[in-house]
Scaffold this motif. Structure first.
Motif, short mmCIF file in Angstrom:
data_model
loop_
_atom_site.label_atom_id
_atom_site.label_comp_id
_atom_site.label_asym_id
_atom_site.label_seq_id
_atom_site.Cartn_x
_atom_site.Cartn_y
_atom_site.Cartn_z
N THR A 309 0.40 -0.91 -0.26
CA THR A 309 0.66 -0.55 -0.09
C THR A 309 0.65 1.07 -0.20
O THR A 309 1.77 0.97 0.06
N ASP A 310 0.37 2.27 0.14
CA ASP A 310 1.44 3.82 0.22
C ASP A 310 1.78 3.66 1.19
O ASP A 310 3.28 4.09 1.31
N VAL A 311 1.52 3.79 2.23
CA VAL A 311 2.01 3.27 3.40
C VAL A 311 2.71 3.03 3.81
O VAL A 311 3.82 3.59 4.51
N ASN A 326 -0.17 -0.36 -10.75
CA ASN A 326 -1.85 0.45 -9.86
C ASN A 326 -2.62 -0.68 -10.05
O ASN A 326 -3.29 -0.49 -11.44
N LEU A 327 -3.01 -1.06 -8.96
CA LEU A 327 -4.10 -1.78 -9.10
C LEU A 327 -5.51 -1.36 -8.29
O LEU A 327 -6.51 -1.00 -7.62
N GLY A 328 -6.37 -0.86 -9.55
CA GLY A 328 -6.99 0.12 -9.42
C GLY A 328 -6.60 1.61 -8.90
O GLY A 328 -5.16 1.52 -9.20
N ILE A 329 -7.72 2.91 -9.36
CA ILE A 329 -6.88 3.71 -9.43
C ILE A 329 -6.57 4.14 -7.93
O ILE A 329 -7.66 4.00 -7.38
N PRO A 330 -5.78 4.95 -7.52
CA PRO A 330 -5.50 5.49 -6.10
C PRO A 330 -6.54 6.11 -5.44
O PRO A 330 -7.43 6.70 -6.80
N GLN A 331 -6.51 6.24 -4.11
CA GLN A 331 -7.89 6.86 -3.30
C GLN A 331 -7.60 8.05 -4.03
O GLN A 331 -8.57 8.92 -3.87
N ASP A 332 -6.19 8.54 -3.93
CA ASP A 332 -5.86 10.21 -4.17
C ASP A 332 -5.23 10.16 -4.98
O ASP A 332 -4.21 9.84 -5.08
N GLU A 534 -18.93 7.61 2.09
CA GLU A 534 -17.50 6.62 0.89
C GLU A 534 -16.31 6.30 2.99
O GLU A 534 -15.69 7.10 3.07
N LEU A 535 -16.23 5.26 2.72
CA LEU A 535 -15.43 5.30 4.38
C LEU A 535 -14.80 4.09 3.62
O LEU A 535 -14.46 3.25 3.19
N LYS A 536 -13.48 5.23 4.58
CA LYS A 536 -12.15 4.46 3.67
C LYS A 536 -11.07 3.90 5.25
O LYS A 536 -11.80 3.71 6.20
N GLU A 537 -10.15 2.98 4.70
CA GLU A 537 -9.50 2.18 6.20
C GLU A 537 -8.85 3.90 7.35
O GLU A 537 -9.35 4.05 8.24
N ARG A 538 -8.39 4.77 6.69
CA ARG A 538 -7.58 5.55 7.62
C ARG A 538 -8.41 7.35 7.34
O ARG A 538 -8.13 8.26 8.01
N PHE A 539 -9.27 7.13 6.75
CA PHE A 539 -10.34 8.58 6.59
C PHE A 539 -11.97 8.45 5.36
O PHE A 539 -11.58 7.20 5.29
N SER A 540 -12.05 9.35 5.63
CA SER A 540 -14.49 9.10 4.91
C SER A 540 -14.32 10.31 3.88
O SER A 540 -13.58 11.48 4.28
N PHE A 541 -15.15 10.06 3.74
CA PHE A 541 -15.44 11.03 2.83
C PHE A 541 -17.45 11.62 3.19
O PHE A 541 -17.92 9.92 3.02
N ILE A 542 -18.36 11.89 2.81
CA ILE A 542 -19.22 12.88 2.95
C ILE A 542 -19.41 14.17 2.29
O ILE A 542 -19.22 14.48 2.19
N ASP A 543 -21.12 13.41 1.84
CA ASP A 543 -21.67 15.09 1.17
C ASP A 543 -22.94 15.39 2.37
O ASP A 543 -23.66 14.36 2.99
N VAL A 544 -22.53 16.84 2.58
CA VAL A 544 -23.49 17.65 3.97
C VAL A 544 -24.74 18.54 3.14
O VAL A 544 -23.12 19.69 1.58
#
Length: 572
Positions: A309-311, A326-332, A534-544
């Protein structure tokens, strides 16, 4: 004189940056000929001035030497107290920085010690007491532990340096970083290097730094001669097989495969090991000894493939990689730049390959725009070409055997059991014998290849459906495929909402309901108005809702299971 980062580069070599002869001697031995842009900006300024400093540049631009060289120039080798601390997000990166300090300080009397988790406290304490280093390089957690145990004293620290500051933020170390910085002397100089500048880092600069000089190296196009960027459009469930085809088609492949989660690294490594590939894997669950052994095998060439992983990849220092996948597009998107920058180094050519699920192509186009590059679409190796590669490799080995056997002639001694083998085939003519041996050798593997779907042909068929009726995102039952996609990809973003980054994720014990509860409690926004989670391992995203953004930006001291929670506007 301090020049603006947007001005052209006029310095041609390290001699013009104000460095002393001992450092220049070490630089010449390492083969460095001229500084990179961030090195020119940072070294030239820091050797001539005594100010706080912030440098922004992506990984692979020479940031380590950019702060190590002026630091070595400024420290007093006669003073045996700790004069400088360098904070790094991972033990691998701390180790890498420490090695760079050792190489560049070769002809000085300055010494350094690296401290990080996964290694005995006793040994690190002994190193500190025995070497009496002027420089401590370490991870925030271990440095804070040794400070609390009074092993480290900051009474004489004149320089505090944050390396990869944004990664320390992403990994949840920022509280430790702030505590450490609060313990250095008020008149100490602070230097920071970071690839990105999210809001919490800007807040830290405003709070802790004193009128810092800020230099930013603009992101350049990644379409350069040293890195050949390619992508293959492959559905997620077929990407492991697509990787196998890529590996089979190039026997000179020596590279890193990046996955987005630890679970992906484990699953991929298990599958490739079953197929007989030589593979090493790095993830956060490995003990330090196991990590060191894996890297030793990979660096020595005993394994041709490293999966991580990146880390886990932070601090990996291998200059002769032929490929990054890259196995898929990176998360950022910044991670993409960091990843592919690991190949095409030291004047060599490199290949960067990304396997993209067709449903993520819109995001991949945004990635191209972000990196200011055009990535070349390529076809996967065909089944027929793979068969040819497999047979060709075996024939090379057979040629060596033929040469060894025939070269010895009558003197060649074959095992006595050969007579049994010979008798079985004695009734066959040459052509029949070759057909039998060929089928015996290749039938199982070739049957597997023949039974595989033509991955890209399937994609083209689905793409046609999309143009005719928009069915490319539906499965065979007519339902929308959700097995391998996050909420952000499934749902459209309401124009009345804003997308927020949250610095906590699954590793902090969050699940969907607890995240919704926390966000609702902190902000007062009703759960039903929190969308597109969108719940990730170390962070998340939300729309409000847009009109609730101020409630989130004002959150300062809320903690979830001991970790400070912060929100910031996400980049779309």
């Amino acid at each position: 004189m301090v020049r603006n980062v947007n001005h052209g580069s006029f310095i041609l070599n390290f001699e013009q940056l104000g460095l002393g002869p001992n450092l220049l001697k070490a630089i010449n031995e390492l083969g460095y000929t001229e500084p990179t842009e961030i090195q020119e900006k940072a070294i030239g300024h820091l050797t001539a001035n005594d100010t706080d400093f912030v440098g922004q540049a992506q990984t692979g631009t020479g940031k380590t030497a950019a702060f190590v060289l002026p630091l070595l120039e400024k420290l007093d080798p006669k003073n045996k107290n700790i004069q400088a601390i360098i904070l790094s997000p991972t033990r691998e990166l701390a180790n890498q920085v420490s090695r760079e300090v050792e190489k560049l300080s070769k002809y000085t009397e300055l010494t350094s010690v690296a401290i990080f988790g996964g290694v005995s406290y006793t040994k690190q304490m002994q190193d500190i007491r025995r070497k009496r280093p002027q420089i401590i390089v370490g991870t925030p957690g271990r440095m804070l532990d040794l400070l609390r145990q009074k092993v480290l004293k900051f009474d004489n620290v004149n320089y505090g340096i944050l390396d990869e500051a944004d990664e320390m933020l992403n990994m949840g170390f920022f509280d430790d970083v702030e505590e450490i910085l609060s313990l250095v002397q008020d008149d100490s100089r602070l230097w920071m290097f970071s690839a990105t500048m999210p809001r919490p880092i800007l807040d830290l600069i405003k709070k802790q730094f004193r009128n810092p000089e800020v230099f930013k190296v603009e992101r350049k196009s990644m379409s350069n001669d040293s890195i050949d960027q390619r992508y293959h459009i492959v559905r997620q469930r077929f990407q492991k097989e697509a990787l196998s085809r890529i590996l089979d088609s190039d026997d000179k492949f020596y590279g890193i495969v990046f996955c987005n989660t630890r679970k992906d690294t484990r699953e991929l490594s298990e599958e490739l090991l079953k197929k007989g590939y030589s593979v090493e894997v790095l993830h956060g669950d490995l003990k330090q000894m196991d990590r060191d052994m894996a890297m030793k095998r990979f660096k020595s060439g005993k394994s041709r493939l490293l999966i991580c992983t990146d880390v886990a990849a932070r601090g990996i220092d291998v200059t002769d990689l032929t490929h990054v996948v890259n196995l898929g597009i990176p998360q950022d998107f910044e991670s993409y730049v960091h990843r592919i920058g690991r190949t095409g180094r030291a004047g060599q050519k490199g290949v960067a390959i990304t396997l993209v699920d067709p449903r993520d192509m819109h995001r991949f186009r945004r990635l191209e725009k972000f990196t200011n590059s055009v990535v070349k679409k390529c076809d996967l190796p065909s089944v027929e070409s793979l068969k040819n590669v497999i047979v060709s490799k075996d024939l090379e080995g057979v040629e060596n055997v033929i040469e060894a056997v025939l070269g010895k002639g009558e003197n060649f001694q074959v095992d006595a059991i050969f007579s049994q083998f010979q008798e079985k085939f004695s009734a066959l003519n040459k052509e029949e014998l070759l057909k039998v041996v060929f089928t015996w050798k290749y039938n199982k593997e070739f049957r597997r290849l023949n039974d595989l779907p033509n991955l890209e042909e399937e994609l083209h068929t689905r793409g046609a459906r999309s143009r005719d009726g928009g069915r490319d995102s539906r499965d065979n039952r007519g339902n929308r495929g959700q097995s391998d996609r996050g909420p952000r990809q499934r749902r459209r973003t309401n124009s009345d909402n804003v997308r927020l980054f949250v610095n906590v994720g699954k590793k902090d014990g969050l699940h969907l309901n607890s995240l919704l509860d926390e966000v609702s409690t902190i902000s007062g926004v009703k759960r039903q108005n929190i969308r597109n989670v969108e719940l990730k391992e170390r962070f998340s995203f939300i729309d409000v809702p847009k009109d609730s953004f101020e409630k989130f930006s004002g959150v300062k001291n809320h903690k979830y299971k001991g970790r400070k929670v912060h929100f910031e506007m996400a980049q779309r």
